[in-house]
Design a protein around this motif. Structure first.
Motif, PDB file in Angstrom:
ATOM      1  N   THR A  71      19.954 -13.980 -57.939  1.00  0.00           N
ATOM      2  CA  THR A  71      20.747 -15.017 -58.607  1.00  0.00           C
ATOM      3  C   THR A  71      21.147 -16.110 -57.621  1.00  0.00           C
ATOM      4  O   THR A  71      21.065 -17.305 -57.930  1.00  0.00           O
ATOM      5  CB  THR A  71      22.001 -14.386 -59.238  1.00  0.00           C
ATOM      6  N   GLY A  72      21.581 -15.703 -56.425  1.00  0.00           N
ATOM      7  CA  GLY A  72      21.970 -16.682 -55.409  1.00  0.00           C
ATOM      8  C   GLY A  72      20.825 -17.593 -55.016  1.00  0.00           C
ATOM      9  O   GLY A  72      21.012 -18.802 -54.812  1.00  0.00           O
ATOM     10  N   VAL A  73      19.621 -17.029 -54.930  1.00  0.00           N
ATOM     11  CA  VAL A  73      18.440 -17.823 -54.583  1.00  0.00           C
ATOM     12  C   VAL A  73      18.182 -18.885 -55.647  1.00  0.00           C
ATOM     13  O   VAL A  73      17.918 -20.066 -55.337  1.00  0.00           O
ATOM     14  CB  VAL A  73      17.208 -16.904 -54.409  1.00  0.00           C
ATOM     15  N   SER A  78      18.951 -24.847 -57.418  1.00  0.00           N
ATOM     16  CA  SER A  78      19.510 -25.918 -58.238  1.00  0.00           C
ATOM     17  C   SER A  78      20.188 -26.972 -57.366  1.00  0.00           C
ATOM     18  O   SER A  78      20.099 -28.179 -57.637  1.00  0.00           O
ATOM     19  CB  SER A  78      20.513 -25.321 -59.230  1.00  0.00           C
ATOM     20  N   ILE A  79      20.842 -26.520 -56.303  1.00  0.00           N
ATOM     21  CA  ILE A  79      21.486 -27.448 -55.370  1.00  0.00           C
ATOM     22  C   ILE A  79      20.442 -28.279 -54.630  1.00  0.00           C
ATOM     23  O   ILE A  79      20.577 -29.501 -54.494  1.00  0.00           O
ATOM     24  CB  ILE A  79      22.367 -26.676 -54.375  1.00  0.00           C
ATOM     25  N   THR A  80      19.386 -27.622 -54.166  1.00  0.00           N
ATOM     26  CA  THR A  80      18.351 -28.353 -53.421  1.00  0.00           C
ATOM     27  C   THR A  80      17.627 -29.354 -54.320  1.00  0.00           C
ATOM     28  O   THR A  80      17.236 -30.429 -53.865  1.00  0.00           O
ATOM     29  CB  THR A  80      17.347 -27.378 -52.788  1.00  0.00           C
ATOM     30  N   THR A 103      12.976 -26.375 -52.880  1.00  0.00           N
ATOM     31  CA  THR A 103      13.257 -25.831 -54.211  1.00  0.00           C
ATOM     32  C   THR A 103      12.110 -24.966 -54.699  1.00  0.00           C
ATOM     33  O   THR A 103      12.321 -23.895 -55.286  1.00  0.00           O
ATOM     34  CB  THR A 103      13.506 -26.974 -55.210  1.00  0.00           C
ATOM     35  N   PHE A 104      10.882 -25.409 -54.437  1.00  0.00           N
ATOM     36  CA  PHE A 104       9.702 -24.643 -54.856  1.00  0.00           C
ATOM     37  C   PHE A 104       9.682 -23.279 -54.168  1.00  0.00           C
ATOM     38  O   PHE A 104       9.416 -22.248 -54.817  1.00  0.00           O
ATOM     39  CB  PHE A 104       8.431 -25.432 -54.517  1.00  0.00           C
ATOM     40  N   MET A 109      10.474 -17.445 -54.484  1.00  0.00           N
ATOM     41  CA  MET A 109      11.175 -16.237 -54.051  1.00  0.00           C
ATOM     42  C   MET A 109      11.806 -15.523 -55.243  1.00  0.00           C
ATOM     43  O   MET A 109      11.754 -14.287 -55.359  1.00  0.00           O
ATOM     44  CB  MET A 109      12.249 -16.589 -53.019  1.00  0.00           C
ATOM     45  N   PHE A 110      12.399 -16.289 -56.142  1.00  0.00           N
ATOM     46  CA  PHE A 110      13.008 -15.702 -57.340  1.00  0.00           C
ATOM     47  C   PHE A 110      11.956 -14.954 -58.153  1.00  0.00           C
ATOM     48  O   PHE A 110      12.187 -13.809 -58.590  1.00  0.00           O
ATOM     49  CB  PHE A 110      13.659 -16.802 -58.175  1.00  0.00           C
TER      50      PHE A 110
END
Length: 202
Positions: A71-73, A78-80, A103-104, A109-110
């Motif tokens: 979730t943190g990733v 979203s911030i990046t 972001t990609f 990773m997600f």
């Protein structure tokens, strides 16, 4: 005559300052249809959340610290992406490419974490066919994962476009639509984490 000319000039100025485009509005409509899809999947999960067929429950299966990292990733991505949009509005192509690339990687990773979780559950005999609970879980989470995957494909296409041409209004509108899509997926995942994972272990 002079008053008509001034009125026309003001109208032209307003038109140039705010160019008419229906693409972002149309994308909002698409997101609303997607919202209905996810709402239906959440409702289905709510109906089957306690239908274990004698099998394991969410408390037995879910690794909450691992899902929290996942979730943190996604939230960090979203911030990046927000940094990429700041670069786009400043017409800084290098910054846009850098933050889209970051972001990609975070989105990839997600997806990797999610596939690892699925493979682990299936390897232990807890696939979607095991119970109605797991069927609803796999359907909801994999639908979100597919959306993230298509978002990554879209992001790769946008990176190629930004690399090959100057940042114009059309490219910024496309990046804006992708931004709406990406943030929407983050919001959906927060609901998944809260309702599906945390709700199943409490």
């Amino acid at each position: 005559m002079l008053q008509k000319t001034n009125t026309a000039n003001l109208a032209d100025f307003a038109h140039d300052d705010h160019p008419e485009s229906h693409s972002v509005f149309g994308f909002w409509i698409y997101l609303m249809t997607d919202l209905v899809l996810f709402a239906s999947l959440f409702a289905a999960f709510g109906c089957f959340a306690h239908q274990f067929a004698g099998g394991p429950t969410g408390k037995d299966l879910f690794d909450i610290p691992g899902v929290a990292l996942e979730t943190g990733v996604l939230l960090l991505s979203s911030i990046t992406y927000g940094f990429a949009m700041l670069g786009a509005h400043q017409r800084k192509r290098g910054a846009v490419l850098l933050w889209l690339a970051v972001t990609f990687v975070l989105g990839a990773m997600f997806i990797t974490f999610e596939l690892r979780e699925f493979s682990h559950l299936i390897a232990e005999g807890n696939g979607p066919q095991r119970s109605a609970f797991l069927s609803a879980f796999f359907t909801l989470v994999s639908t979100h994962g597919l959306h993230v995957f298509f978002g990554l494909v879209w992001m790769a296409v946008m990176m190629l476009q930004v690399l090959r041409r100057p940042l114009g209004e059309q490219e910024i509108r496309r990046l804006t639509c992708l931004s709406l899509f990406w943030h929407f997926l983050d919001i959906v995942w927060i609901c998944v984490f809260s309702f599906v994972y945390l709700g199943s272990v409490v």
